[in-house]
Design a protein around this motif. Structure first.
Motif, short mmCIF file in Angstrom:
data_model
loop_
_atom_site.label_atom_id
_atom_site.label_comp_id
_atom_site.label_asym_id
_atom_site.label_seq_id
_atom_site.Cartn_x
_atom_site.Cartn_y
_atom_site.Cartn_z
N ASN A 63 0.83 -1.21 0.00
CA ASN A 63 0.00 0.00 0.00
C ASN A 63 0.86 1.26 0.00
O ASN A 63 0.53 2.25 -0.67
CB ASN A 63 -0.92 0.00 1.22
N GLY A 64 1.95 1.23 0.76
CA GLY A 64 2.86 2.38 0.82
C GLY A 64 3.51 2.66 -0.52
O GLY A 64 3.67 3.82 -0.92
N ILE A 65 3.90 1.59 -1.22
CA ILE A 65 4.50 1.76 -2.56
C ILE A 65 3.51 2.44 -3.49
O ILE A 65 3.86 3.36 -4.23
CB ILE A 65 4.92 0.39 -3.13
N ILE A 66 2.27 1.99 -3.44
CA ILE A 66 1.23 2.58 -4.29
C ILE A 66 0.99 4.04 -3.93
O ILE A 66 0.97 4.93 -4.80
CB ILE A 66 -0.08 1.77 -4.19
N ASP A 67 0.81 4.33 -2.64
CA ASP A 67 0.48 5.70 -2.21
C ASP A 67 1.61 6.68 -2.47
O ASP A 67 1.36 7.88 -2.67
CB ASP A 67 0.13 5.71 -0.72
N ASP A 68 2.84 6.20 -2.44
CA ASP A 68 3.99 7.09 -2.64
C ASP A 68 4.31 7.35 -4.11
O ASP A 68 5.15 8.19 -4.42
CB ASP A 68 5.23 6.53 -1.94
#
Length: 205
Positions: free
Chosen positions: A45-50
């Motif tokens: 999720n962090g990879i996507i949001d960043d």
């Protein structure tokens, strides 16, 4: 987001020595599916949001289409402005799916995740899964070749071909012979489906 972008970021964020909120390392959680799955989902999720594409941020969502994590961009404002001008009486829902990610702990069932994502239309499809630690070289490539052959039997596979990327990331699982978790690192290896050769090719960074 390309397959290489995702793989680079995933391997950078899945460090064995990463300390989690509960004080344990990510590698300590790795050997327990119930502990590791939420941790790796947060990383995905962090990879996507960043990720930012031409100034537009991706947004993650979990279990949309029953997919573990998806990333999308919103064009809501453009559609809403047009709907307001035309007084069309419809709500604005204009989102664009960019990436779909499935994480599968089973060392034998991740083929189902690949089949599932073949039927989803978006530029990047990622399956993160695991192989037995003693089957990482020749046997792993044999499995990849087998999967690539059968992917092509699904009618939806040819829709959007050459415009979609299929990334398969395989990490260490237990030893097939002993059943023991005798590995000392994740050893995530990325394989990208090559449309010209019709097979998965390992990504070397």
């Amino acid at each position: 987001m390309t397959a290489i972008d995702f793989y680079k970021e995933f391997t950078k964020r899945t460090r064995e020595d990463l300390i989690c909120d509960d004080g344990r390392t990510l590698f300590e959680k790795y050997k327990s599916n119930s502990d590791f799955t939420p941790a790796v989902t947060r990383i995905i999720n962090g990879i996507i949001d960043d990720y930012v594409d031409n100034g537009i941020h991706y947004t993650h969502q979990n279990e949309y289409f029953r997919i573990d994590s998806v990333g999308w961009v919103s064009n809501y404002r453009i559609m809403k402005d047009d709907a307001d001008r035309e007084n069309i009486g419809l709500n604005a829902h204009l989102w664009d799916l960019k990436v779909a990610v499935e994480h599968e702990n089973s060392k034998t069932d991740w083929t189902d995740e690949i089949a599932k994502l073949i039927h989803v239309k978006c530029p990047l499809k990622v399956v993160i899964a695991y192989n037995y630690s003693d089957e990482r070289e020749e046997i792993e490539q044999c499995k990849l070749d087998f999967v690539a052959k059968w992917m092509q039997k699904i009618a939806a596979f040819t829709v959007g071909c050459n415009e979609e990327e299929y990334l398969l990331v395989l990490g260490n699982g237990c030893n097939h012979k002993t059943g023991k978790s005798d590995y000392d690192r994740f050893d995530y290896r990325g394989y990208l489906f090559n449309w010209k050769r019709n097979k998965f090719i390992r990504i070397i960074l």
